[in-house]
Design a protein around this motif. Structure first.
Motif, short mmCIF file in Angstrom:
data_model
loop_
_atom_site.label_atom_id
_atom_site.label_comp_id
_atom_site.label_asym_id
_atom_site.label_seq_id
_atom_site.Cartn_x
_atom_site.Cartn_y
_atom_site.Cartn_z
N UNK A 91 -12.71 -11.43 6.19
CA UNK A 91 -11.90 -10.26 6.54
C UNK A 91 -10.87 -10.05 5.44
N UNK A 92 -10.60 -8.80 5.08
CA UNK A 92 -9.57 -8.48 4.10
C UNK A 92 -9.02 -7.09 4.39
N UNK A 93 -8.00 -6.68 3.65
CA UNK A 93 -7.34 -5.40 3.89
C UNK A 93 -7.19 -4.62 2.60
N UNK A 94 -7.17 -3.30 2.74
CA UNK A 94 -6.85 -2.40 1.62
C UNK A 94 -6.25 -1.13 2.22
N UNK A 95 -6.02 -0.12 1.38
CA UNK A 95 -5.36 1.08 1.88
C UNK A 95 -6.29 1.96 2.72
N UNK A 96 -7.32 2.55 2.06
CA UNK A 96 -8.09 3.56 2.78
C UNK A 96 -9.53 3.71 2.31
N UNK A 97 -10.01 2.85 1.43
CA UNK A 97 -11.36 3.04 0.90
C UNK A 97 -12.36 2.29 1.77
N UNK A 132 1.93 1.30 8.91
CA UNK A 132 0.48 1.46 8.89
C UNK A 132 -0.17 0.22 8.27
N UNK A 133 -1.13 -0.41 8.97
CA UNK A 133 -1.75 -1.63 8.45
C UNK A 133 -2.83 -1.39 7.42
N UNK A 134 -3.12 -0.12 7.09
CA UNK A 134 -4.23 0.17 6.19
C UNK A 134 -5.55 -0.07 6.89
N UNK A 135 -6.59 -0.29 6.11
CA UNK A 135 -7.90 -0.58 6.67
C UNK A 135 -8.17 -2.08 6.66
N UNK A 136 -8.78 -2.55 7.72
CA UNK A 136 -9.15 -3.96 7.86
C UNK A 136 -10.67 -4.04 7.77
N UNK A 137 -11.15 -4.76 6.79
CA UNK A 137 -12.59 -4.83 6.51
C UNK A 137 -13.14 -6.18 6.97
N UNK A 138 -14.32 -6.14 7.55
CA UNK A 138 -15.00 -7.35 8.00
C UNK A 138 -16.44 -7.32 7.51
N UNK A 139 -16.86 -8.42 6.91
CA UNK A 139 -18.24 -8.55 6.44
C UNK A 139 -18.74 -9.95 6.75
N UNK A 140 -20.06 -10.09 6.80
CA UNK A 140 -20.67 -11.38 7.15
C UNK A 140 -21.62 -11.80 6.03
N UNK A 141 -21.37 -12.97 5.48
CA UNK A 141 -22.28 -13.56 4.50
C UNK A 141 -23.35 -14.35 5.25
N UNK A 191 0.81 -1.23 0.00
CA UNK A 191 0.00 0.00 0.00
C UNK A 191 0.84 1.27 0.00
N UNK A 192 2.07 1.17 -0.48
CA UNK A 192 2.97 2.32 -0.59
C UNK A 192 4.12 1.93 -1.52
N UNK A 238 -2.82 -0.30 -7.91
CA UNK A 238 -3.99 -0.10 -7.05
C UNK A 238 -3.62 -0.40 -5.60
N UNK A 239 -3.41 0.65 -4.81
CA UNK A 239 -3.09 0.44 -3.40
C UNK A 239 -4.31 0.02 -2.59
N UNK A 240 -5.49 0.12 -3.18
CA UNK A 240 -6.69 -0.40 -2.53
C UNK A 240 -7.04 -1.80 -3.02
N UNK A 241 -6.09 -2.48 -3.62
CA UNK A 241 -6.30 -3.87 -4.00
C UNK A 241 -6.73 -4.68 -2.78
N UNK A 242 -7.87 -5.37 -2.82
CA UNK A 242 -8.31 -6.15 -1.66
C UNK A 242 -7.44 -7.39 -1.47
N UNK A 243 -6.82 -7.49 -0.30
CA UNK A 243 -5.83 -8.54 -0.05
C UNK A 243 -6.06 -9.20 1.30
N UNK A 244 -5.28 -10.24 1.54
CA UNK A 244 -5.26 -10.93 2.84
C UNK A 244 -6.63 -11.49 3.21
#
Length: 568
Positions: free
Chosen positions: A176-182, A224-233, A127-128, A155-161
Motif C-alpha cells: 500500500x502507498x499514497x500519492x496525490x491524484x494519479x 485530504x489524504x490523497x489517493x491510497x493505492x493497494x496492489x498485490x504481488x 501533496x500541497x 512531484x506531489x504524486x511522489x509515491x510515499x508511505x
C-alpha cells in the motif's frame, strides 16, 4: 451491550484536544495546549519570515526558516507549519486548518534578546504547498503576524508511505502507498534490483471529510489524504527475496526488498517484533498536538533489526498513529515506519484511538478517535479482515498462528466477532503451527487501578475474562499480547486470576512511544511476574517447533530486561 461515554472529553477551549483525566493513558505535551482554533491573521509588515530552499525534490527534506524584526519577543511566540489544501496560495484560515507542527521561537538562541532567529524543519510531502507562520500569543489569542513564502515539492504524486501486509497466501504480498491524484499506479517486482519484470496494477481509493464522524476529524483537523493505492504481488516463492518499487508515470519509489512469507508449517524459526501504542515523533524536535518522541527510538531500533534480517513480521497492537482526528499525522506516522514496513509485513489491530466515537457502532461510546471512527485506519491499513468495520482477522506465518480481535467492538459470547474468533481458533492446525498467539488492544489482565466507568482498565479486563478467557483456554492459546496500558507487564500462565500450569501467559506491550501510564496498584497482583512502567521499548520473540523465546528490550540501553521461554 450497554456503552457509556468515556471520561475523555473534547476540550471546548483548547482546539478539540482530547484531554485525559488522571486515569487515561495519553500524554499531551504542555506546549500543545495553544488555542489554535482562536487564531486570526493580522500581519505585521515589520516582521519577515522566509524558508529556503523553496522547492524540494523528495519527501523528508530539510528547510531553514529565518525570522527577523519581532518587537518585544516573548517566550510564547511560535513558528508553525501549515499546508492548506484548498488551492489558494498562502490562504491560512485558522478556522479551517490546524497547524501541522510548531516550535517555540525561543528555541533559537538569542531570540528573546534580538527578535531574530532560525530553525531547521524536516518536511514530508503533504501533496500541497507548505507555509510557515510566525504567531504571537497575546491575551489568550494566537495572532498570525507573518507568513513565509511557499515551500513546494517537485512531484506531489511522489509515491510515499509504502507498507507491506500479509494476505493469508504465502505466495502473495500486499503493498500500500499514497500519492496525490494519479490513478494509473502499479507495483513492479522481480528477484534482482536491476530487473523488475512483473507488474500488478493498483486499486485506488480515498476517504472524504463526510466520512468522518465528528470533530476534529470532520472540522479543522481534516486534511485530504490523497489517493491510497493497494496492489498485490503474486506468484512468490515462500522465503525468497524479492525487489520491488511502486509508482506511475509521474515517478517511482526507490527499490525496496522483502522476503516472501513463510508458508504455515515451514520448519524455520519464526521471528516477530511486537509492540503497541507507538505513534510517531518529530525528527526536527518540533511539537504536534500529542507527544510520542520516544517512538523515534523504538522505530530506529526495530529498523536496525530489519536491516540485519532479524525480523519476519511486525505486530502493532492498537493505537497506531495517535492522529485522533488530525489527518496529517497519519502521513507522518507512515513516513516514520516506512523503513520497517517497506521491508517486512506490518500487521496491526485496532485500538480505541482509531475507532471509538459516540453512536458510530463501536462498543464504547467514547471520543477517543477524535471523530475518525476507524475510517482512516481501515482505508490505510490493508489487513485480511472479513469486511469493513470488522477489524478482526487471523493469519499464519511459519510456525505461529496469530488471531487478532477488536476490543472496540462487541466481543460478548455469541456476538458476530465471537463467532469469528471461535471459528478461526478451532481451525488452527497445531501440527503445522504449534504456537498460537492471540492479540487485542485493551488488556485482559493488567496491573492498573483504573476502575473508572465501563471503559476503565479493570471493568474491561473483567469483561474480557468473562467473555473470552474460556475461549482462549479451550483452544490452548499459548500467549496473549495486549496494549492500551503504556507499560510492560507479564503474568504467569493464568486461569481466572490464578497461576496454573497450562494457562495463558499474558503480556502488555504498550510501551512503544506514548506517555507511560502511572496508574499502577500499590500492591502488585500475585499473578504479575514483571512490570516496568518507567521505560520505553519493544518486544521480539522467536519460535521453533519446541520453544518460543520472548524478550523485552528497553530503548534506553538496547538490552533485554525480561525474557521467558514457553516449551512444547
Amino acid at each position: 451491550m450497554a456503552a457509556v461515554r468515556a471520561s475523555l472529553v473534547l476540550a471546548v477551549v483548547v482546539l478539540f484536544v482530547i484531554v485525559p483525566d488522571s486515569h487515561t493513558h495519553q500524554f499531551i505535551n504542555e506546549n500543545s495546549l495553544f488555542p489554535f482554533e482562536k487564531s486570526r491573521v493580522q500581519r505585521d509588515e515589520t516582521i519577515t519570515l522566509s524558508a529556503t530552499p523553496s522547492k524540494l525534490e523528495v519527501s523528508g527534506s530539510w528547510v531553514s526558516v529565518k525570522w527577523h524584526g519581532v518587537p518585544d519577543p516573548n517566550s510564547r511566540d511560535l513558528v508553525a507549519v501549515y499546508s492548506p489544501t484548498d488551492g489558494i496560495p498562502g490562504n491560512i484560515d485558522p478556522s479551517k486548518h490546524y497547524a501541522i507542527k510548531y516550535i517555540e521561537a525561543q528555541r533559537s538562541p538569542n531570540y528573546l534578546k534580538t527578535g531574530s532567529g532560525s530553525y531547521h524543519f524536516r518536511l514530508i510531502n503533504f501533496r500541497a504547498p507548505i507555509y510557515f507562520t510566525f504567531i504571537r500569543y497575546q491575551s489568550s489569542e494566537l495572532i498570525i503576524v507573518a507568513i513565509s513564502n511557499a515551500v513546494t515539492f517537485s512531484n506531489y504524486n511522489e509515491p510515499l508511505q509504502v507498507h507491506l501486509s500479509l494476505s493469508n497466501d504465502s505466495t502473495k504480498m500486499v503493498v500500500v502507498w499514497s500519492s496525490l491524484n494519479h490513478t494509473d499506479s502499479m507495483v513492479r517486482w522481480g528477484t534482482s534490483p536491476q530487473s523488475l519484470p512483473n507488474r500488478a496494477p493498483s486499486s485506488s481509493s480515498t476517504y472524504t471529510q463526510k466520512d468522518m464522524c465528528g470533530p476534529p476529524a470532520a472540522t479543522l483537523g481534516w486534511r485530504d489524504p490523497g489517493l491510497i493505492h493497494k496492489a498485490v504481488m503474486t506468484g512468490l516463492t515462500p522465503g525468497k527475496r524479492y525487489y520491488y518499487q511502486v509508482g506511475d508515470t509521474y515517478g517511482y519509489s526507490p527499490v525496496y526488498h522483502f522476503s516472501a512469507p513463510l508458508a504455515a508449517g515451514t520448519k524455520i524459526t519464526t521471528r516477530v517484533v511486537a509492540y503497541g501504542d507507538m505513534g510517531f515523533g518529530q525528527p526536527d524536535g518540533s511539537t504536534q498536538h500529542w507527544e510520542e518522541q520516544p517512538s523515534l527510538e523504538t522505530t530506529k531500533r526495530v529498523t536496525e533489526m530489519v536491516n540485519n534480517s532479524e525480523v519476519d513480521v511486525v505486530l502493532h497492537i492498537g493505537d497506531i498513529s495517535y492522529a485522533v482526528g488530525y489527518s496529517a499525522q497519519w502521513d507522518e506516522f507512515f513516513d516514520q515506519i516506512q523503513p520497517v514496513a517497506s521491508r517486512v509485513p506490518y500487521m496491526v489491530c485496532i485500538g480505541n484511538h482509531e475507532r471509538d466515537y459516540p453512536d458510530s457502532g463501536g462498543l464504547f461510546d467514547a471520543l477517543d478517535s477524535g471523530g475518525e471512527c476507524g475510517v482512516p485506519y481501515e482505508r490505510r491499513l490493508a489487513m485480511p479482515r472479513p469486511s469493513p468495520d470488522e477489524p478482526w482477522y487471523a493469519f499464519e506465518y511459519g510456525l505461529i498462528s496469530f488471531v487478532l480481535m477488536s476490543t472496540e467492538h462487541n466481543f460478548s459470547v455469541g456476538s458476530h466477532q465471537y463467532q469469528f474468533l471461535e471459528r478461526v481458533l478451532a481451525k488452527v492446525d497445531r501440527n503445522k503451527t504449534p504456537w498460537l498467539v492471540f492479540s487485542g488492544h485493551r488488556p485482559m489482565y493488567v496491573d492498573s487501578n483504573n476502575n473508572d466507568s465501563s471503559t476503565g482498565d479493570l471493568p474491561v479486563s473483567k469483561l474480557l475474562i468473562s467473555e473470552l478467557e474460556p475461549l482462549l483456554l479451550k483452544y490452548k492459546v499459548d500467549m496473549a499480547l495486549w496494549g492500551h496500558h503504556h507499560s510492560y507487564q507479564r503474568t504467569c500462565p493464568l486461569v481466572k486470576y490464578e497461576c496454573v500450569d497450562g494457562g495463558v501467559t499474558h503480556v502488555v506491550i504498550g510501551m512503544a512511544g506514548q506517555g507511560l501510564s502511572k496508574d499502577i496498584k500499590k500492591v502488585k497482583p500475585a499473578w504479575t511476574v514483571v512490570l516496568d512502567d518507567q521505560h520505553y521499548g519493544y518486544t521480539h520473540f522467536t519460535a521453533d517447533e519446541t520453544a518460543l523465546l520472548f524478550e523485552y528490550v528497553r530503548n534506553d540501553d538496547g538490552k533485554v530486561h525480561d525474557s521467558f521461554t514457553l516449551k512444547k
